[in-house]
Design a protein around this motif. Structure first.
Motif, PDB file in Angstrom:
ATOM      1  N   ASP A 135       0.879  -1.319   0.095  1.00 52.08           N
ATOM      2  CA  ASP A 135      -0.016   0.002  -0.010  1.00 52.08           C
ATOM      3  C   ASP A 135       0.804   1.241   0.097  1.00 52.08           C
ATOM      4  N   GLY A 136       2.107   1.031   0.145  1.00 57.64           N
ATOM      5  CA  GLY A 136       3.050   2.227  -0.062  1.00 57.64           C
ATOM      6  C   GLY A 136       3.361   2.939   1.320  1.00 57.64           C
ATOM      7  N   ARG A 137       2.702   2.672   2.559  1.00 59.36           N
ATOM      8  CA  ARG A 137       2.983   3.198   3.732  1.00 59.36           C
ATOM      9  C   ARG A 137       3.373   2.263   4.879  1.00 59.36           C
ATOM     10  N   SER A 138       2.600   1.074   4.973  1.00 59.15           N
ATOM     11  CA  SER A 138       2.908   0.022   5.846  1.00 59.15           C
ATOM     12  C   SER A 138       4.367  -0.745   5.577  1.00 59.15           C
ATOM     13  N   ALA A 139       4.956  -1.609   6.357  1.00 61.52           N
ATOM     14  CA  ALA A 139       6.094  -2.398   6.325  1.00 61.52           C
ATOM     15  C   ALA A 139       5.681  -3.346   5.096  1.00 61.52           C
ATOM     16  N   GLN A 140       6.843  -3.485   4.249  1.00 57.83           N
ATOM     17  CA  GLN A 140       6.686  -4.142   3.173  1.00 57.83           C
ATOM     18  C   GLN A 140       6.635  -5.862   3.627  1.00 57.83           C
TER      19      GLN A 140
END
Length: 189
Positions: A135-140
């Motif tokens: 999502d571009g915000r949370s940890a990958q």
């Protein structure tokens, strides 16, 4: 194309007790009943297809009917008239409201083939989810797909007891759909 025959009393009796796959037999019989009451389809400007969202109350009465889309106002009008004039239907198999979407084809070259029931006891395959979506915000973090839950043997036996014998027409229609999807000449090149 002449209208298909309405479901028989035996077909409705089966539909009224078949609970697998969102009452698949009831949904098919309902669509067959509607199409049988619409009359003969003739090629021309009045032919078409209409898709409804249907809600059947537990007692078998129509609770709600919404048109999702249509390709012909005449086909929609004929389908709605047929639905208004339907004979009393049996109660839903689960005793709960039955909500589904159904496409009615009022064309001289297409008919709704009977469904195949032989795989209805197998669990639905898991939906594909991209494990690398982010999502571009949370940890990958890589998403792991959940394992498919297996039916316990007693539930599987009960499910298999409900299954009818598939008809030759249903098998032929299934094979034709597979050939239409995968039998294209372009795939072999």
């Amino acid at each position: 194309m002449a209208a298909p025959s309405a479901p028989t009393a035996e077909e409705w009796a089966f539909a009224a007790k078949y609970t697998n796959k969102n009452s698949k037999g009831y949904r098919y019989s309902w669509g067959q009943q509607v199409r049988s009451m619409m009359g003969t389809a003739v090629e021309g400007p009045d032919q078409g297809v209409v898709r409804f969202r249907v809600e059947i109350a537990p007692d078998g009465t129509l609770a709600r009917l919404d048109t999702l889309w249509t390709t012909s106002a005449v086909a929609e009008q004929l389908a709605r008239k047929a639905i208004e004039n339907m004979p009393p239907l049996p109660p839903t198999p689960t005793g709960k409201p039955l909500i589904f979407e159904k496409t009615i084809s009022f064309t001289p070259f297409a008919s709704d083939a009977p469904p195949i029931y032989k795989d209805d006891c197998l669990p639905d395959p898991p939906m594909f989810r991209n494990p690398f979506a982010w999502d571009g915000r949370s940890a990958q973090v890589r998403d792991e797909t959940a394992p498919v839950a297996k039916l316990d043997p007693q539930a599987m036996e009960e499910c298999l007891r409900q299954l009818p014998q598939d008809s030759i027409e249903a098998e032929m229609a299934h094979d034709q759909r597979v050939m239409d999807q995968w039998g294209q000449n372009e795939l072999g090149h």
